[in-house]
Motif scaffolding. Sequence first.
Motif, PDB file in Angstrom:
ATOM      1  N   GLY A  63     -34.915-102.855  40.000  1.00  0.00           N
ATOM      2  CA  GLY A  63     -36.216-101.901  40.057  1.00  0.00           C
ATOM      3  C   GLY A  63     -35.765-100.845  38.979  1.00  0.00           C
ATOM      4  N   GLY A  64     -34.744-101.052  38.355  1.00  0.00           N
ATOM      5  CA  GLY A  64     -34.339-100.054  37.150  1.00  0.00           C
ATOM      6  C   GLY A  64     -33.420 -98.930  37.819  1.00  0.00           C
ATOM      7  N   VAL A  65     -33.004 -99.132  38.988  1.00  0.00           N
ATOM      8  CA  VAL A  65     -32.306 -97.888  39.585  1.00  0.00           C
ATOM      9  C   VAL A  65     -30.774 -98.242  39.594  1.00  0.00           C
ATOM     10  CG1 VAL A  65     -32.003 -96.482  41.623  1.00  0.00           C
ATOM     11  CG2 VAL A  65     -34.294 -97.278  41.040  1.00  0.00           C
ATOM     12  N   PRO A  66     -29.966 -97.190  39.067  1.00  0.00           N
ATOM     13  CA  PRO A  66     -28.612 -97.591  38.993  1.00  0.00           C
ATOM     14  C   PRO A  66     -28.151 -97.550  40.591  1.00  0.00           C
ATOM     15  CG  PRO A  66     -28.813 -95.458  38.267  1.00  0.00           C
ATOM     16  CD  PRO A  66     -30.055 -96.080  38.203  1.00  0.00           C
ATOM     17  N   ASP A  67     -26.872 -97.902  40.976  1.00  0.00           N
ATOM     18  CA  ASP A  67     -26.271 -97.879  42.140  1.00  0.00           C
ATOM     19  C   ASP A  67     -25.443 -96.626  42.078  1.00  0.00           C
ATOM     20  OD1 ASP A  67     -24.953 -98.034  44.902  1.00  0.00           O
ATOM     21  OD2 ASP A  67     -24.203 -99.942  44.340  1.00  0.00           O
ATOM     22  N   ARG A  92     -36.321 -90.599  41.795  1.00  0.00           N
ATOM     23  CA  ARG A  92     -35.959 -89.975  43.176  1.00  0.00           C
ATOM     24  C   ARG A  92     -35.268 -90.766  43.898  1.00  0.00           C
ATOM     25  NH1 ARG A  92     -41.441 -89.895  45.257  1.00  0.00           N
ATOM     26  NH2 ARG A  92     -42.151 -90.780  43.272  1.00  0.00           N
ATOM     27  N   GLN A  93     -35.245 -92.129  43.480  1.00  0.00           N
ATOM     28  CA  GLN A  93     -34.381 -93.279  44.225  1.00  0.00           C
ATOM     29  C   GLN A  93     -32.998 -93.042  43.813  1.00  0.00           C
ATOM     30  OE1 GLN A  93     -36.557 -96.744  43.084  1.00  0.00           O
ATOM     31  NE2 GLN A  93     -37.777 -96.959  45.135  1.00  0.00           N
ATOM     32  N   ALA A  94     -32.667 -92.908  42.624  1.00  0.00           N
ATOM     33  CA  ALA A  94     -31.348 -92.729  42.166  1.00  0.00           C
ATOM     34  C   ALA A  94     -30.828 -91.140  42.979  1.00  0.00           C
ATOM     35  CB  ALA A  94     -31.218 -92.431  40.840  1.00  0.00           C
ATOM     36  N   VAL A  95     -31.496 -90.268  42.999  1.00  0.00           N
ATOM     37  CA  VAL A  95     -30.992 -89.234  43.973  1.00  0.00           C
ATOM     38  C   VAL A  95     -30.984 -89.371  45.141  1.00  0.00           C
ATOM     39  CG1 VAL A  95     -31.415 -86.871  44.591  1.00  0.00           C
ATOM     40  CG2 VAL A  95     -31.967 -87.441  42.122  1.00  0.00           C
ATOM     41  N   ASP A  96     -31.779 -90.062  45.994  1.00  0.00           N
ATOM     42  CA  ASP A  96     -31.479 -90.591  47.398  1.00  0.00           C
ATOM     43  C   ASP A  96     -30.390 -91.247  47.565  1.00  0.00           C
ATOM     44  OD1 ASP A  96     -33.900 -89.398  48.047  1.00  0.00           O
ATOM     45  OD2 ASP A  96     -35.082 -91.206  47.995  1.00  0.00           O
ATOM     46  N   GLY A  97     -29.811 -92.070  46.658  1.00  0.00           N
ATOM     47  CA  GLY A  97     -28.745 -92.870  46.462  1.00  0.00           C
ATOM     48  C   GLY A  97     -27.425 -91.770  46.515  1.00  0.00           C
ATOM     49  N   LEU A  98     -27.599 -90.699  45.906  1.00  0.00           N
ATOM     50  CA  LEU A  98     -26.394 -89.797  45.734  1.00  0.00           C
ATOM     51  C   LEU A  98     -26.258 -89.170  47.124  1.00  0.00           C
ATOM     52  CD1 LEU A  98     -26.788 -88.211  42.394  1.00  0.00           C
ATOM     53  CD2 LEU A  98     -25.078 -89.672  42.912  1.00  0.00           C
ATOM     54  N   ARG A  99     -27.622 -88.827  47.657  1.00  0.00           N
ATOM     55  CA  ARG A  99     -27.486 -88.069  48.907  1.00  0.00           C
ATOM     56  C   ARG A  99     -26.959 -89.014  50.146  1.00  0.00           C
ATOM     57  NH1 ARG A  99     -33.376 -85.611  49.927  1.00  0.00           N
ATOM     58  NH2 ARG A  99     -32.255 -84.769  51.524  1.00  0.00           N
ATOM     59  N   GLY A 100     -27.160 -90.156  49.850  1.00  0.00           N
ATOM     60  CA  GLY A 100     -26.753 -91.109  51.328  1.00  0.00           C
ATOM     61  C   GLY A 100     -25.571 -91.821  51.014  1.00  0.00           C
ATOM     62  N   ALA A 101     -24.653 -91.370  50.282  1.00  0.00           N
ATOM     63  CA  ALA A 101     -23.441 -91.991  49.812  1.00  0.00           C
ATOM     64  C   ALA A 101     -22.386 -91.679  51.128  1.00  0.00           C
ATOM     65  CB  ALA A 101     -22.678 -91.640  48.548  1.00  0.00           C
ATOM     66  N   ARG A 102     -21.620 -92.360  51.389  1.00  0.00           N
ATOM     67  CA  ARG A 102     -20.786 -92.136  52.335  1.00  0.00           C
ATOM     68  C   ARG A 102     -19.388 -92.084  51.806  1.00  0.00           C
ATOM     69  NH1 ARG A 102     -23.192 -90.549  56.624  1.00  0.00           N
ATOM     70  NH2 ARG A 102     -21.448 -91.039  57.719  1.00  0.00           N
ATOM     71  N   LEU A 103     -18.709 -90.637  52.153  1.00  0.00           N
ATOM     72  CA  LEU A 103     -17.353 -90.442  51.399  1.00  0.00           C
ATOM     73  C   LEU A 103     -16.411 -90.054  52.270  1.00  0.00           C
ATOM     74  CD1 LEU A 103     -19.299 -87.942  49.022  1.00  0.00           C
ATOM     75  CD2 LEU A 103     -18.984 -90.279  48.440  1.00  0.00           C
ATOM     76  N   ARG A 104     -15.136 -90.109  51.807  1.00  0.00           N
ATOM     77  CA  ARG A 104     -13.813 -89.694  52.403  1.00  0.00           C
ATOM     78  C   ARG A 104     -14.277 -88.520  53.208  1.00  0.00           C
ATOM     79  NH1 ARG A 104      -8.372 -91.108  49.305  1.00  0.00           N
ATOM     80  NH2 ARG A 104      -7.565 -90.226  50.974  1.00  0.00           N
TER      81      ARG A 104
END
Length: 216
Positions: free
Chosen positions: A172-176, A28-40
């Motif tokens: 915490g075992g979560v990739p960036d 869930r934390q890894a998915v949250d990382g995808l959702r919060g990414a700032r993109l071009r």
Amino acid sequence: MAAAQGRTSDGAGGTDSADGRTVPLVFRQAVDGLRGARLRPEIEVDPTRPPQRLAPHAYALEAAVVENEQDLADGRLVLLHDPAGHDAWQGTFRLVTLVRAELEPEMAADPLLPEVCWSWLTGALEARGLSYGEASGTVTRAGSYYFGGLAQRLPATQIEIRASWTPREGHGGVPDTAAHLAAWCDLLCQVAGLPPVPSASAEAGVVSLPQRRDPR
């Protein structure tokens, strides 16, 4: 900059998967990382249904590079997670991608095109300082020629990159995952022929493919 918005956990929302498994916190934390990414701003991202049976947990995004209402490239990024680990991955997470773009016909004659496109993927990850392993994939190019009622259309060349890699797990075992998504979008923009953003313009050897003359 646009944020990558989507729903969490196996593409279905909530904390439980469709078959009743509890979705791990690290996923869930890894998915949250995808959702919060700032993109071009040229990148348009939407969640999509993830593939089934590739891993106990999966989340997918589809994206397109859009400029002047023209799609220059598109692709799909899938995050897989197996809490038990996977021998082929050498980890518990895996990123799988498909990137496609239409190029100028003369580019098909370049014998180094597949190697260059593959180097863009690894280079995009390395340019952002990301640690990864077990990268594999294919680069396919194909030409289309039109006849009869379609004869007025110019010949077209398509490039397709299919790849996967293991993002190294961090705190915490979560990739960036946000950084990996940003690197993937760098690849998408490069294949689309967009110039690099100022922060990446100083990278040696960064060359984009020419943009197409006409929309698809």
